[in-house]
Write a protein that holds these residues in place. Structure first.
Motif, PDB file in Angstrom:
ATOM      1  N   GLU A 206     -19.204  15.178 -18.744  1.00 59.74           N
ATOM      2  CA  GLU A 206     -20.189  15.208 -17.670  1.00 59.74           C
ATOM      3  C   GLU A 206     -21.525  15.788 -18.137  1.00 59.74           C
ATOM      4  N   GLN A 207     -21.472  16.698 -19.089  1.00 57.12           N
ATOM      5  CA  GLN A 207     -22.689  17.357 -19.552  1.00 57.12           C
ATOM      6  C   GLN A 207     -23.454  16.535 -20.587  1.00 57.12           C
ATOM      7  N   THR A 208     -22.876  15.450 -21.056  1.00 57.70           N
ATOM      8  CA  THR A 208     -23.520  14.606 -22.068  1.00 57.70           C
ATOM      9  C   THR A 208     -24.203  13.426 -21.393  1.00 57.70           C
ATOM     10  N   THR A 209     -25.446  13.180 -21.745  1.00 59.47           N
ATOM     11  CA  THR A 209     -26.196  12.062 -21.183  1.00 59.47           C
ATOM     12  C   THR A 209     -26.358  10.958 -22.228  1.00 59.47           C
ATOM     13  N   VAL A 210     -26.769   9.791 -21.764  1.00 59.58           N
ATOM     14  CA  VAL A 210     -27.055   8.696 -22.684  1.00 59.58           C
ATOM     15  C   VAL A 210     -28.182   9.095 -23.636  1.00 59.58           C
TER      16      VAL A 210
ATOM     17  N   GLU B 207     -19.565   5.097 -19.382  1.00 56.42           N
ATOM     18  CA  GLU B 207     -18.115   4.903 -19.352  1.00 56.42           C
ATOM     19  C   GLU B 207     -17.668   3.888 -20.406  1.00 56.42           C
ATOM     20  N   ASP B 208     -18.479   2.847 -20.612  1.00 58.88           N
ATOM     21  CA  ASP B 208     -18.092   1.784 -21.551  1.00 58.88           C
ATOM     22  C   ASP B 208     -18.005   2.263 -22.990  1.00 58.88           C
ATOM     23  N   VAL B 209     -18.755   3.310 -23.328  1.00 61.08           N
ATOM     24  CA  VAL B 209     -18.708   3.791 -24.708  1.00 61.08           C
ATOM     25  C   VAL B 209     -17.376   4.492 -24.985  1.00 61.08           C
ATOM     26  N   VAL B 210     -16.683   4.909 -23.934  1.00 57.90           N
ATOM     27  CA  VAL B 210     -15.372   5.528 -24.090  1.00 57.90           C
ATOM     28  C   VAL B 210     -14.303   4.473 -24.375  1.00 57.90           C
ATOM     29  N   PHE B 211     -14.538   3.259 -23.895  1.00 52.98           N
ATOM     30  CA  PHE B 211     -13.577   2.161 -24.064  1.00 52.98           C
ATOM     31  C   PHE B 211     -14.258   0.991 -24.778  1.00 52.98           C
TER      32      PHE B 211
ATOM     33  N   VAL C  80     -11.251  13.651 -17.016  1.00 57.76           N
ATOM     34  CA  VAL C  80     -12.386  13.148 -16.236  1.00 57.76           C
ATOM     35  C   VAL C  80     -11.902  12.116 -15.218  1.00 57.76           C
ATOM     36  N   PRO C  81     -11.914  12.436 -13.929  1.00 53.77           N
ATOM     37  CA  PRO C  81     -11.419  11.501 -12.912  1.00 53.77           C
ATOM     38  C   PRO C  81     -12.118  10.148 -12.947  1.00 53.77           C
ATOM     39  N   GLY C  82     -13.416  10.151 -13.197  1.00 50.92           N
ATOM     40  CA  GLY C  82     -14.151   8.886 -13.242  1.00 50.92           C
ATOM     41  C   GLY C  82     -13.664   7.971 -14.355  1.00 50.92           C
TER      42      GLY C  82
END
Length: 246
Positions: free
Chosen positions: A19-23, A45-49, A104-106
């Motif tokens: 949450e604390q990291t931004t693009v 979110e897409d960078v996680v997957f 992270v729920p999101g």
């Protein structure tokens, strides 16, 4: 560039938190601009997957290349194994992603949407193969859901172990339940158990199970009795519960 963005993102996620990291933080560490990030990833979110779109495309192509000679349930189980191969390509990254997603729920919600797309691809293939069958669409949806549930149960078990052991063995064991429950039964050296007249009169049905042509049933044969109209998922649940007993 794509790999550099993923590496930068996960380094920051681990150091600062998701949450604390931004693009902007990610592109600054990777040494590129925001435009470069969004060229590869529509959202944070897409960078996680980063590999699911490719895997989904591979699965769709695999199913699309199927022929009539392929047994449908085995084919969708083989398609699910493509997802396992994706995770097994980089175990350390897969474990990191699993741990991050749990926090992270999101991301958990995002992952569920990805899983649903895999399940839909499997169900669409089965619906096409089961055209003309009674309850063909129902069977397709139930089997697709079972394949995804079995695969994910085994995959999460492997991820919880920090990627130790042979993931393919665990997944094969789980998918074996699906194939034994829904796949085509051998007929060369087997016979089916027929419902007794008492069971038929009472409105109960015995499932057709392969039984060796011997005088006695082996110890590992399980016969499940259920009422007509019992949901298929309930029958499968009963089988799994029985097989899981010591």
């Amino acid at each position: 560039m794509r790999d550099a963005l993923v590496a930068a993102a996960f380094r920051l996620f681990l150091e600062r938190g998701y949450e604390q990291t931004t693009v902007d933080d990610i592109v600054a560490l990777a040494g590129v601009g925001r435009r470069s990030f969004f060229r590869y990833f529509p959202s944070k979110e897409d960078v996680v997957f980063p590999d699911h779109e490719r895997c989904l495309a591979d699965m769709t192509a695999f199913l699309g290349a199927s022929g009539k000679e392929h047994e449908p349930v085995r084919r969708v189980c083989d398609a699910a194994r493509l997802v396992l191969l994706m995770y097994a390509e980089n175990p350390s990254f897969s474990v990191q992603r699993y741990r991050l997603t749990k926090q992270v729920p999101g991301l958990r919600a995002y992952e569920l949407s990805v899983v649903w797309r895999y399940e839909r691809a499997l169900a669409e293939y089965l619906r096409d193969r089961f055209t003309g069958r009674p309850d063909g669409n129902l069977q397709a949806d139930v089997i697709a859901a079972a394949v995804v549930a079995a695969h994910n149960n085994a995959l999460r078990s492997w991820l919880r172990s920090a990627g130790q052991g042979d993931a393919s063995t665990t997944v094969d064991h789980a998918l074996g339940y699906v194939q034994s429950a829904f796949g085509a039964l051998p007929t060369a050296s087997t016979a089916s158990i027929a419902p007794t007249s008492t069971a038929a009169t009472a409105g109960l049905a015995l499932p057709s199970l392969p039984v060796p042509l011997t005088d006695e049933l082996p110890d590992d044969v399980v016969v499940v009795v259920s009422r007509r109209g019992t949901p298929l998922w309930r029958v499968v649940q009963e089988i799994e519960t029985t097989l899981g007993r010591d």
